[in-house]
Design a protein around this motif. Structure first.
Motif, short mmCIF file in Angstrom:
data_model
loop_
_atom_site.label_atom_id
_atom_site.label_comp_id
_atom_site.label_asym_id
_atom_site.label_seq_id
_atom_site.Cartn_x
_atom_site.Cartn_y
_atom_site.Cartn_z
N TYR A 30 0.67 -1.10 -0.15
CA TYR A 30 0.07 -0.08 -0.05
C TYR A 30 0.70 1.16 -0.06
N ARG B 174 -13.24 -0.14 -14.30
CA ARG B 174 -13.88 -0.66 -13.25
C ARG B 174 -13.39 0.28 -12.22
N LYS B 175 -13.89 -0.02 -10.70
CA LYS B 175 -13.48 0.70 -9.73
C LYS B 175 -12.38 0.12 -9.00
N LYS C 194 -9.48 -0.33 -6.38
CA LYS C 194 -9.43 0.45 -5.32
C LYS C 194 -7.93 0.07 -4.68
N CYS C 195 -7.67 -1.23 -4.54
CA CYS C 195 -6.48 -1.57 -3.90
C CYS C 195 -5.61 -2.21 -4.72
N LEU D 246 -4.91 -4.85 -5.83
CA LEU D 246 -4.15 -6.15 -5.24
C LEU D 246 -5.16 -7.78 -5.18
N GLY D 247 -6.21 -7.24 -5.80
CA GLY D 247 -7.11 -8.45 -5.87
C GLY D 247 -7.94 -8.88 -4.40
N LYS D 248 -7.95 -7.72 -3.76
CA LYS D 248 -8.56 -7.92 -2.22
C LYS D 248 -9.83 -7.31 -2.07
N CYS D 249 -10.00 -6.11 -2.50
CA CYS D 249 -10.92 -5.17 -1.97
C CYS D 249 -12.45 -5.36 -2.56
N GLY D 250 -12.27 -5.87 -3.63
CA GLY D 250 -13.58 -6.39 -4.14
C GLY D 250 -14.20 -5.50 -4.97
N HIS D 251 -14.05 -4.05 -5.06
CA HIS D 251 -14.87 -3.36 -5.77
C HIS D 251 -14.63 -3.27 -7.44
N GLN E 69 -14.63 -6.39 -8.97
CA GLN E 69 -14.85 -7.79 -9.19
C GLN E 69 -16.04 -7.70 -10.27
N ILE E 70 -15.92 -8.77 -11.39
CA ILE E 70 -16.80 -9.17 -12.32
C ILE E 70 -17.00 -10.62 -11.84
N TYR F 299 -11.25 -10.57 -10.70
CA TYR F 299 -10.78 -9.30 -10.09
C TYR F 299 -10.19 -8.54 -11.30
N GLN G 262 -6.47 -7.51 -11.15
CA GLN G 262 -5.39 -8.25 -11.56
C GLN G 262 -5.54 -9.32 -12.75
N CYS H 59 -14.39 -7.27 1.93
CA CYS H 59 -13.94 -6.17 0.97
C CYS H 59 -13.80 -4.97 1.81
N PHE H 60 -13.00 -3.99 1.26
CA PHE H 60 -12.79 -2.81 2.01
C PHE H 60 -12.53 -1.60 1.20
N PHE I 53 -20.95 0.54 -4.38
CA PHE I 53 -19.92 -0.40 -4.31
C PHE I 53 -19.07 -0.45 -5.75
N VAL J 7 -18.40 3.76 -10.60
CA VAL J 7 -17.22 4.66 -10.98
C VAL J 7 -17.44 6.12 -11.13
#
Lengths: 290, 345
Positions: free
Chosen positions: A16, A245-246, A248-249, A251-256, A258-259, A263, A266, B250-251, B278, B281
């Motif tokens: 980060y 897409r949105k 955010k991280c 790193l393939g973690k935060c989920g925003h 995702q389709i 991710y 990634q 998720c965060f 969520f 965009v």
């Protein structure tokens, strides 16, 4: 217990943490877009691929995912073109040459250059789509002999919205690529085509099996452009898009971003139409409901 | 020592001996529900409890996790957390331990997450086996989390006057060795434990109308099922289900600048795929508009995507999402409706 050195490194290094970077050039290029040339501290190489993105980090405001718009063949710096839209991008627009920003990345997969090598390339850019595509176009022009025929089609709303005008003028002059552009709405000085980008595709002659067709633009454009590609019998696995897409991280973690189970930060943002079809129902209707 | 026995009377004594290993968090009654809280004395805890409002996730994946310290001018970045603290989770149910195992896979996957891994390194888990259902909302038998399958340092099983102790790690071993009141398990104890286990298994049955193989198939062909439209119509979008889930991770990442307007922190906060913005965009495009699409996404993240990606169900059967839902959406009912292939009411 995993107390080896590699694990210790993971525990202490944070993905980060942005790298320090300097803006060496900043130009407002249209009413809404600003161009930035950026150097990492110590002239460190970003090491990106065309089609990847970075998280531009402005402390106090946050981060925004921005496509890299210069080729990886250019190593001392990289370019970003930013549309003023949200909190971070509005704050970015206030920055000038000499200012410092944070950079994380590069993230994502980038365009599948290995597969595209030796093939004919048809590039269709709509609106801001030219931004990530510029990294690919510059790469192809720098390694022109590695590719077959190259055709570029560009569409934007009005002549005023056209990005990279000088560079585009130089593409137009080149004999080793075919270039054509259109605007949705002309102004009195405009002498070129008027109409949607899809109107340019039927006029293109290609050998579909040896062609990679790349399209980047607003989601709704994909539907119509991909339909034209399919009419030309370009195989689904050779139709390439880059999705917004949105992220955010990164790193393939935060989920925003995702389709379905993908991710985008990634596994994307570059996908083939074949892959998009498997994401049916979670894509924007323009992206995969063809 | 692999298995040991401790007398119920000695639990307080043992608990006291754990205190110098770090802060202890355990289940405690709060009005009509239960919560994990810092525990000083053994008696404060309610070891007979239904799943807490929030899972113990809040200790290893805090709601607000500092990632970075920064200075705007001159630009500099630094570690947000110098040292992570040792802590013990006491009395964690097997469903919540399964939740930790899910999070482990996610945050170990490259690029790995140093904050999570650091906290995990400092965490000791003392589990507590459930001998019967907590309430009617649990679906742990379906996903097999009603029995313990690793992921803890010590597991306690209530045998009446005694607790059986299963030691599952070096860390766990250190907590029991050298204690005179903890003895090694003999053949008779082992028999008693096995019998209790057999009795327990009789009480747990698959809560769904089909086995997991059928559920896999239902999710495979259920993406456009009317079940999701029905959920979307009932869901009020409060995000409670995702807030209480032990496997939701998720965060969002947020910057906070201090009063001098130059120093600040970047931290992450829990964020939920059920929120209406969520996947939106800044151009205004919303890539998961509609509560039906968002509810479907939640279910697929628990039963399909995680299986594709990690070969794991991310539903631990704890029942929290059902217990907390303001619209009375039940996970078990939803799965059963999906299995039936019929349109829901």
């Amino acid at each position: 217990m995993k107390y080896d050195q590699a694990f210790q490194e993971i525990l202490s290094a944070s993905p980060y943490r942005p790298m320090k970077a300097k803006i060496v050039k900043a130009n407002k290029v249209t009413e809404h877009e600003k161009f930035f040339r950026i150097e990492l501290e110590g002239k460190k190489e970003l090491g990106h691929l065309p089609g990847q993105f970075v998280q531009a980090s402005l402390f106090g405001y946050g981060e925004a995912p921005i496509s890299i718009c210069s080729s990886s063949t250019q190593k001392e710096y990289f370019d970003l073109t930013v549309r003023k839209l949200g909190t971070v991008t509005s704050a970015l627009h206030k920055l000038e040459s000499g200012d410092t920003i944070g950079i994380r990345g590069p993230f994502g997969n980038g365009f599948p250059l290995d597969k595209m090598l030796g093939n004919n390339i048809l590039i269709v850019a709509g609106g801001l789509g030219i931004v990530p595509l510029r990294s690919l176009i510059q790469y192809i022009l720098d390694k022109r002999k590695d590719f077959g025929e190259v055709q570029i089609l560009l569409g934007c709303k009005t002549p005023k919205d056209m990005l990279f005008g000088d560079e585009i003028a130089s593409w137009q002059k080149r004999a080793d690529i075919k270039f054509n552009c259109t605007v949705d709405k002309a102004d009195p000085d405009w002498k070129g085509n008027v109409g949607l980008i899809t109107s340019l595709i039927p006029g293109v002659t290609i050998r579909p099996k040896q062609t990679y067709a790349v399209v980047v633009g607003p989601p709704i454009m994909y539907k119509f452009v991909i339909l034209e590609f399919l009419k030309k019998e370009i195989p689904a696995r050779q139709i390439i898009v880059s999705l917004e897409r949105k992220m955010k991280c990164g790193l393939g973690k935060c989920g925003h971003c995702q389709i379905r189970n993908v991710y985008v930060c990634q596994c994307g943002p570059v996908f083939t139409f074949e892959q998009l079809r498997e994401m049916e129902g979670e894509c924007h209707e323009g992206e995969c409901h063809v | 020592m692999k298995y040991a026995i401790i007398n119920r009377m000695d639990m307080g004594r043992w608990f006291d001996s754990l205190k110098d290993r770090g802060k202890i968090y355990g289940p405690k009654k709060k009005e009509s529900a239960y919560v994990f809280r810092p525990i000083q004395e053994f008696e404060e805890m309610s070891l007979k409890y239904i799943p807490t409002i929030l899972p113990p996730k809040k200790y290893y994946f805090p709601q607000k996790e500092f990632l970075l310290k920064f200075k705007i001018n001159p630009f500099s970045t630094g570690k947000a957390i110098r040292e992570f603290e040792e802590f013990i989770l006491f009395g964690v149910h097997t469903c919540d331990i399964a939740g930790i195992q899910c999070m482990d896979v996610v945050f170990n996957e490259k690029p790995a997450d140093p904050n999570y891994l650091n906290r995990k390194e400092k965490m000791t888990i003392i589990g507590l086996e459930c001998m019967d259902y907590c309430d009617k909302y649990a679906s742990c038998a379906a996903v097999g989390t009603h029995v313990y399958k690793g992921g803890y340092d010590i597991m306690l099983t209530d045998l009446g006057d005694e607790y059986a102790i299963h030691i599952n790690s070096e860390k766990g071993d250190k907590l029991v060795t050298g204690k005179k009141y903890i003895r090694e398990m003999n053949a008779k104890d082992k028999e008693k434990l096995n019998k209790a286990f057999e009795e327990k298994l009789k009480k747990f049955n698959n809560e769904f109308d089909g086995d997991m193989e059928r559920i896999d198939k239902a999710f495979e062909k259920g993406f456009f099922s009317p079940v999701w439209k029905d959920l979307g119509a009932r869901c009020v979008g409060c995000t409670n289900c995702t807030a209480v889930c032990p496997t939701c991770y998720c965060f969002d990442v947020v910057d906070e600048v201090s009063l001098n307007l130059n120093d600040g922190d970047r931290y992450r906060v829990w964020n939920y795929c059920q929120m209406d913005d969520f996947a939106k965009v800044s151009t205004g495009e919303d890539f998961r508009a509609g509560r039906d699409a968002r509810q479907r996404h939640r279910y697929y993240r628990k039963f399909k995507y995680s299986v594709q990606k990690y070969n794991k169900y991310f539903c631990t059967g704890c029942g929290r999402c059902t217990r907390t839902c303001m619209a009375k959406i039940s996970l078990v009912e939803t799965i059963n409706q999906l299995l039936s292939g019929k349109e829901a009411k």
